[in-house]
Write a protein that holds these residues in place. Structure first.
Motif: not given
Length: 254
Positions: A22-23, A27-31, A53-58
């Motif tokens: 789930r998104t 997102v919570t795990a990325l933060v 994008v998600a990998t770079v930001l995280s």
């Protein structure tokens, strides 16, 4: 002619989505846990661009948190070091975080010259001196039996040495310290050297003296020879029968 109803193709069935797909979870795990969030992002059906994008930001977020946490630890270590320095005794080094406290330096003797004896004794014993001996700075001036107000002229060992038995040379109140300890306050009287007796001239007629004329007398032949009078003939000043061992009338002829 009646046409049969139109047949619609069945809609494809969407695959069942797991909870970790789930998104919101990703997102919570990325933060909170960037490594786990990046792994989950690449396991979803996101497009390639979204995954990148998600990998770079995280990853950037993870690096910021990592280095900011190291700075906080360094600041905490600085606070600990400052606290150690504030509580350390004068002359001792601050304790570095993570290191055992080094043994404190041995105490040294303070400078007690010119202090009254009672204050000097208290300062020395406070520095670890077990025995303090008091002496008069002058050899011909006795130390008073009660001398707390006598001033210290010299101390031994000198200031800065390690704690040991100390000796203090004291002087009475109102007096001036000499250049060195162990001197005399009053100059010692000197006696004039005693001169050897010199021959004295007797009566002019030469009848005084034993066995000869004049009043000259020599203790022995050595004295007569030292005076240049030997040999002495009978009747000459200084002649005595005691000096004429062989009785030939000439004394100190040998």
């Amino acid at each position: 002619m009646y046409s049969p109803p139109t047949q619609y193709a069945p809609r494809p069935q969407q695959p069942v989505q797991r909870w970790w797909q789930r998104t919101a979870v990703i997102v919570t795990a990325l933060v909170l846990l960037p490594p786990l969030g990046m792994a989950l992002a690449w396991m979803t059906r996101w497009t390639q661009g979204k995954k990148i994008v998600a990998t770079v930001l995280s990853g950037l977020w993870f690096l910021i948190v990592l280095f900011s946490g190291g700075d906080d630890k360094g600041a905490e270590d600085d606070k600990v070091g400052a606290a150690n320095a504030a509580t350390a005794s004068p002359g001792s080094a601050a304790i570095e975080p993570g290191k055992a406290a080094a043994p404190s330096a041995a105490p040294v003797l303070p400078n007690v010259v010119s202090m009254p004896f009672d204050q000097a004794e208290k300062a020395l014993k406070g520095a670890g001196v077990a025995k303090v001996e008091a002496l008069s700075v002058y050899t011909d001036v006795p130390l008073a039996s009660y001398h707390p107000n006598w001033a210290v002229c010299f101390q031994s060992p000198d200031a800065g040495a390690g704690p040991a038995d100390a000796t203090l040379h004291l002087i009475a109140p109102g007096k001036t310290c000499p250049a060195v300890a162990g001197t005399r306050l009053h100059a010692e009287a000197t006696k004039a050297p005693t001169k050897a007796p010199t021959p004295t001239q007797g009566d002019a007629d030469g009848t005084s003296g034993t066995g000869g004329g004049g009043g000259v007398s020599y203790k022995n032949c050595d004295a007569a020879k030292a005076a240049g009078a030997a040999p002495i003939r009978k009747g000459q000043p200084g002649y005595r029968s005691a000096l004429d061992k062989d009785g030939d009338g000439i004394a100190c002829d040998k």
